[in-house]
Design a protein around this motif. Structure first.
Motif, mmCIF file in Angstrom:
data_model
loop_
_atom_site.group_PDB
_atom_site.id
_atom_site.type_symbol
_atom_site.label_atom_id
_atom_site.label_comp_id
_atom_site.label_asym_id
_atom_site.label_seq_id
_atom_site.Cartn_x
_atom_site.Cartn_y
_atom_site.Cartn_z
ATOM 1 N N VAL A 81 0.778 -1.323 0.020
ATOM 2 C CA VAL A 81 0.133 0.053 -0.099
ATOM 3 C C VAL A 81 0.691 1.472 -0.165
ATOM 4 O O VAL A 81 0.652 2.273 -0.839
ATOM 5 N N GLN A 94 -7.239 1.451 1.846
ATOM 6 C CA GLN A 94 -6.568 0.381 1.126
ATOM 7 C C GLN A 94 -5.721 -0.180 2.455
ATOM 8 O O GLN A 94 -5.475 -1.512 2.347
ATOM 9 N N LEU A 179 -10.747 -0.973 -6.073
ATOM 10 C CA LEU A 179 -10.028 -0.797 -7.462
ATOM 11 C C LEU A 179 -11.033 -0.001 -8.259
ATOM 12 O O LEU A 179 -10.506 0.774 -9.100
ATOM 13 N N ARG A 182 -10.474 3.871 -8.301
ATOM 14 C CA ARG A 182 -9.527 4.219 -8.907
ATOM 15 C C ARG A 182 -9.797 4.620 -10.464
ATOM 16 O O ARG A 182 -9.726 5.430 -10.947
ATOM 17 N N THR A 227 -5.313 -7.676 -5.897
ATOM 18 C CA THR A 227 -5.519 -6.340 -5.785
ATOM 19 C C THR A 227 -4.565 -5.485 -5.151
ATOM 20 O O THR A 227 -4.363 -4.326 -5.646
ATOM 21 N N LEU A 231 -2.815 -1.930 -6.525
ATOM 22 C CA LEU A 231 -2.693 -0.578 -5.692
ATOM 23 C C LEU A 231 -1.220 -0.435 -5.561
ATOM 24 O O LEU A 231 -1.032 0.864 -5.358
#
Length: 235
Positions: A81, A94, A179, A182, A227, A231
């Motif tokens: 992250v 996150q 997700l 974003r 994921t 990120l």
């Protein structure tokens, strides 16, 4: 560099605090919650057992994994992250997923189960934090996040009619929202990467551990790792 080191330190601390929950939730179906070595066994679960790392009588470890695994895994998730350089409420979302996602990854890897005790707060917390990001005007889209979350939940619920479980569908809601906030591209990248990792892991198990094609495989770890990898590529 400072942010990365801080994230690793906080991740190690959070992972150490997370271990009792992982132990309590990673008990295989049909296995008693108390230590099999104890006689007589305690009758029913107690608060002490849920808060400790082992049996309240002999302290034998209930999870067949090194003690350092949850802290190390959480530190790695927090580092991923931090590598993405996200800020504000979106960064908090996150880290929330990195924290609970690590527990889900470990539990699913151990017993192929994604418990509601973790997937529900993951979804609720993510949506609340993303709503905070929208209220603060942070870059991203809350409607898109909700749309991706709903689409992911429906898609994985349909998959659950086959070989997957509903736990994957519940997990997909929070991951999809994160997700989707974003971009659509990030959502697609996370999905493709997750299934790619899942396929590679399945091949690995078939070749190394001699699993059969009908063996049940945990998809949760691939979803979470995919994921976090997306990120880590940026805010």
């Amino acid at each position: 560099m400072t942010n990365m080191l801080l994230a690793v330190v906080v991740g190690l601390t959070a992972g150490a605090a997370l271990r009792p929950a992982v132990v309590a939730l990673a008990i295989p179906a049909g296995r008693p919650a108390d230590c099999p070595a104890c006689s007589p066994r305690p009758a029913g679960p107690t608060v002490l057992r849920l808060l400790s790392s082992g049996c309240e009588n002999c302290r034998g470890q209930l999870l067949d994994a090194p003690w350092w695994l949850p802290p190390a895994a959480t530190a790695a998730a927090f580092a991923a992250v931090a590598a993405g350089d996200a800020t504000g409420w979106y960064a908090a979302a996150q880290y929330w997923i990195a924290f609970l996602g690590t527990a889900l990854l470990l539990v699913d890897s151990a017993v192929q189960r994604l418990p509601d005790a973790l997937t529900a707060p993951a979804a609720v917390g993510t949506l609340v934090l993303l709503a905070g990001a929208a209220a603060e005007g942070e870059p991203g889209s809350l409607p898109r996040a909700v749309a991706v979350a709903v689409a992911a939940g429906v898609l994985f619920t349909a998959f659950a009619l086959g070989s997957m479980g509903l736990g994957d569908a519940k997990l997909a809601v929070s991951l999809g929202a994160l997700l989707g906030w974003r971009s659509w591209q990030a959502a697609w990248a996370g999905l493709v990467l997750a299934f790619t990792l899942g396929a590679l892991f399945a091949v690995f198990l078939l070749l190394v551990q001699r699993r059969s094609r009908k063996s049940t495989l945990a998809l949760g770890p691939a979803l979470i790792i995919g994921t976090l990898a997306v990120l880590a590529t940026g805010p």
